[in-house]
Write a protein that holds these residues in place. Structure first.
Motif, PDB file in Angstrom:
ATOM      1  N   LYS A 248      38.095  44.506  40.760  1.00 24.97           N
ATOM      2  CA  LYS A 248      39.025  44.659  41.884  1.00 24.97           C
ATOM      3  C   LYS A 248      38.365  44.159  43.163  1.00 24.97           C
ATOM      4  CE  LYS A 248      41.878  48.543  40.320  1.00 24.97           C
ATOM      5  NZ  LYS A 248      42.364  49.914  40.650  1.00 24.97           N
ATOM      6  N   GLN A 250      38.442  44.385  47.417  1.00 24.62           N
ATOM      7  CA  GLN A 250      38.879  45.009  48.663  1.00 24.62           C
ATOM      8  C   GLN A 250      38.613  44.009  49.785  1.00 24.62           C
ATOM      9  OE1 GLN A 250      40.047  48.471  49.459  1.00 24.62           O
ATOM     10  NE2 GLN A 250      40.618  47.203  51.195  1.00 24.62           N
ATOM     11  N   LYS A 270      45.184  48.169  49.957  1.00 28.81           N
ATOM     12  CA  LYS A 270      44.753  48.724  48.679  1.00 28.81           C
ATOM     13  C   LYS A 270      44.081  47.639  47.833  1.00 28.81           C
ATOM     14  CE  LYS A 270      48.449  52.187  48.505  1.00 28.81           C
ATOM     15  NZ  LYS A 270      49.659  52.659  47.777  1.00 28.81           N
ATOM     16  N   GLU A 272      43.092  45.400  44.669  1.00 30.10           N
ATOM     17  CA  GLU A 272      43.830  44.965  43.493  1.00 30.10           C
ATOM     18  C   GLU A 272      42.895  44.190  42.569  1.00 30.10           C
ATOM     19  OE1 GLU A 272      47.095  42.631  44.818  1.00 30.10           O
ATOM     20  OE2 GLU A 272      48.303  44.346  45.457  1.00 30.10           O
ATOM     21  N   CYS A 274      41.337  41.301  40.799  1.00 26.16           N
ATOM     22  CA  CYS A 274      41.281  39.906  41.249  1.00 26.16           C
ATOM     23  C   CYS A 274      40.540  38.997  40.279  1.00 26.16           C
ATOM     24  CB  CYS A 274      40.626  39.826  42.632  1.00 26.16           C
ATOM     25  SG  CYS A 274      38.929  40.458  42.662  1.00 26.16           S
ATOM     26  N   GLN A 293      47.427  43.129  37.339  1.00 23.43           N
ATOM     27  CA  GLN A 293      47.418  43.689  38.684  1.00 23.43           C
ATOM     28  C   GLN A 293      47.387  45.208  38.664  1.00 23.43           C
ATOM     29  OE1 GLN A 293      50.919  41.550  40.054  1.00 23.43           O
ATOM     30  NE2 GLN A 293      49.662  40.143  41.264  1.00 23.43           N
ATOM     31  N   GLU A 294      48.018  45.812  37.644  1.00 23.06           N
ATOM     32  CA  GLU A 294      47.941  47.262  37.495  1.00 23.06           C
ATOM     33  C   GLU A 294      46.567  47.702  37.039  1.00 23.06           C
ATOM     34  OE1 GLU A 294      50.972  48.175  34.714  1.00 23.06           O
ATOM     35  OE2 GLU A 294      52.643  47.744  36.088  1.00 23.06           O
ATOM     36  N   ASN A 314      36.983  50.295  35.825  1.00 21.39           N
ATOM     37  CA  ASN A 314      37.627  49.839  37.052  1.00 21.39           C
ATOM     38  C   ASN A 314      36.637  49.968  38.206  1.00 21.39           C
ATOM     39  OD1 ASN A 314      40.324  48.849  36.838  1.00 21.39           O
ATOM     40  ND2 ASN A 314      40.945  50.857  36.086  1.00 21.39           N
ATOM     41  N   THR A 316      35.414  48.182  42.239  1.00 19.85           N
ATOM     42  CA  THR A 316      35.891  47.405  43.377  1.00 19.85           C
ATOM     43  C   THR A 316      34.732  46.787  44.135  1.00 19.85           C
ATOM     44  OG1 THR A 316      37.816  48.840  43.633  1.00 19.85           O
ATOM     45  CG2 THR A 316      37.202  47.505  45.540  1.00 19.85           C
TER      46      THR A 316
END
Length: 416
Positions: A248, A250, A270, A272, A274, A293-294, A314, A316
């Motif tokens: 993800k 940011q 938010k 996502e 990528c 994307q989810e 997951n 970021t």
């Protein structure tokens, strides 16, 4: 007789030289713009773009058996067993940007133990749907030149004011981004296509069919036209393996220009998903952009990848780049908002004309309100150079409209 032999030899030598020169002329590589036009036989009918490995010397500096990442290394100061890192880079090979050191998984020994430099860099394919964000995309391309192997871009005549207009294609044919056009795949999406799949899904499915020799471990990156990725982030994702998937991003968020910053709790800020490997994109998400994307991974897929030493977590990347929402001219803001098929602004009626609505958009920019009339955030004055995308910073004169609110000192009576 001797003179005749000499004459024959001269003629033969001249003939050979002429053939060599003709060969050089015939086989000389075409410039990127001509390569693009050659592939683009018709609007929507293209030949295949073949992926090739970049020479490792462009990515790594070799010192005996040791490799140092060029992007993060002071090459002349380094030696075998001693990679000397540039400011902002860490690691034994000077390939880990400081921004990556701050991620949660990097602090977790169980997740970071498998991270290692790749001998063969990944090829990177970046898909970017955009509408009118020419300057932002130009900055993104120039930030990532030499790292991204293919840029898949597109437009649809359903999302512009004139239903027969394809302005991106026209700009490309006129030489826009001519030095990198050999890495661009252009996808026109027709209105009939949008009835079957979303704009982004069309770009992914159609664009990837025009790329050959994609390997399972190559990198897929998805951005939108408002985003500029940091070069050091893409360098790390390209050159290393063993980090968790999916990734993800940011972004630092701005609106209208780098003079209005959005608060962190905004819906636009938010993180996502990528980035992903193509193997993960295919097996975990079945090439479905909505699922990507989810970021939702099925339990059986999670178990499969984990068993193959691919962490599935997951995570970021903080400050992975910049997102500049509606950083366009007033006319292009009007065109973009008018073309929204979902949730257009309540104040923008189907009958609204540009001449009638442009003063209202100017007021939004002046006072820092978004398209929903909500306050944007904090005005930014004299933004520091290190806070800006380097390409924009190097070309401030060309992109001056990004750095100063053009309506800041305008009289409110002139915007009515």
């Amino acid at each position: 007789m001797v003179r005749l032999r000499i004459r024959y030899r001269c003629v033969a030598l001249a003939f050979i030289l002429s053939q060599v020169l003709v060969g050089f002329w015939f086989f000389q590589p075409m410039d990127p713009a001509k390569q693009f036009l050659k592939r683009l036989f018709t609007e929507g009918g293209q030949t295949i773009l073949h992926l090739r490995d970049q020479p490792t010397v462009t990515m790594y500096a070799a010192y005996g058996k040791d490799l140092c990442v060029r992007e993060g290394t002071l090459v002349k100061a380094s030696s075998e067993g001693n990679c000397v890192c540039r400011p902002g880079w860490k690691g034994k090979r000077c390939g880990v940007p400081e921004i990556m050191q701050r991620t949660d998984w990097m602090q977790n020994p169980d997740l970071s133990k498998n991270i290692q430099l790749r001998k063969r860099p990944r090829r990177v394919i970046l898909v970017s749907p955009f509408i009118h964000e020419y300057d932002i995309f130009e900055a993104n391309v120039n930030e990532l030149v030499g790292l991204v192997d293919v840029f898949v871009i597109g437009e649809t005549n359903y999302t512009v004011a004139s239903n027969n207009s394809l302005p991106i294609l026209s700009k490309l044919k006129d030489g826009w981004l001519k030095d990198t056009q050999n890495r661009i795949i252009y996808v026109p999406v027709r209105e009939s296509d949008l009835k079957k799949r979303s704009f982004v899904q069309n770009l992914v499915q159609t664009g990837l069919r025009l790329v050959s020799d994609i390997r399972p471990d190559d990198l897929f990156i998805l951005t939108n036209g408002e985003e500029i990725l940091r070069r050091d982030v893409v360098t790390f994702l390209k050159l290393f393996q063993g980090y968790p998937l999916p990734v993800k991003c940011q972004f630092k968020h701005y609106m209208y220009g780098f003079y209005w910053s959005l608060p962190e709790n905004s819906n636009l800020t938010k993180p996502e998903v990528c980035a992903s490997s193509f193997q993960f994109l295919a097996n975990a998400f079945e090439y479905q952009v909505s699922r990507l994307q989810e970021g939702s991974v099925l339990e059986e897929d999670l178990n499969f990848f984990t068993s193959h030493e691919q962490p599935v977590v997951n995570w970021t990347i903080p400050e992975a780049g910049w997102r500049c929402h509606l950083c366009l001219s007033v006319e292009n803001i009007f065109q973009k908002l008018s073309s929204r098929s979902e949730s257009p602004p309540k104040w923008l009626l189907p009958s609204s004309s540009y001449s009638s609505i442009s003063p209202f958009i100017q007021r939004l920019i002046k006072f820092g309100q978004d398209e929903n009339l909500e306050p944007v955030g904090v005005p930014v004055h004299n933004i520091a150079e290190e806070e800006l995308p380097p390409y924009l910073n190097r070309n401030k004169e060309k992109f001056a409209h990004f750095f100063k609110n053009p309506y800041e000192t305008a009289s409110i009576h002139n915007l009515v």
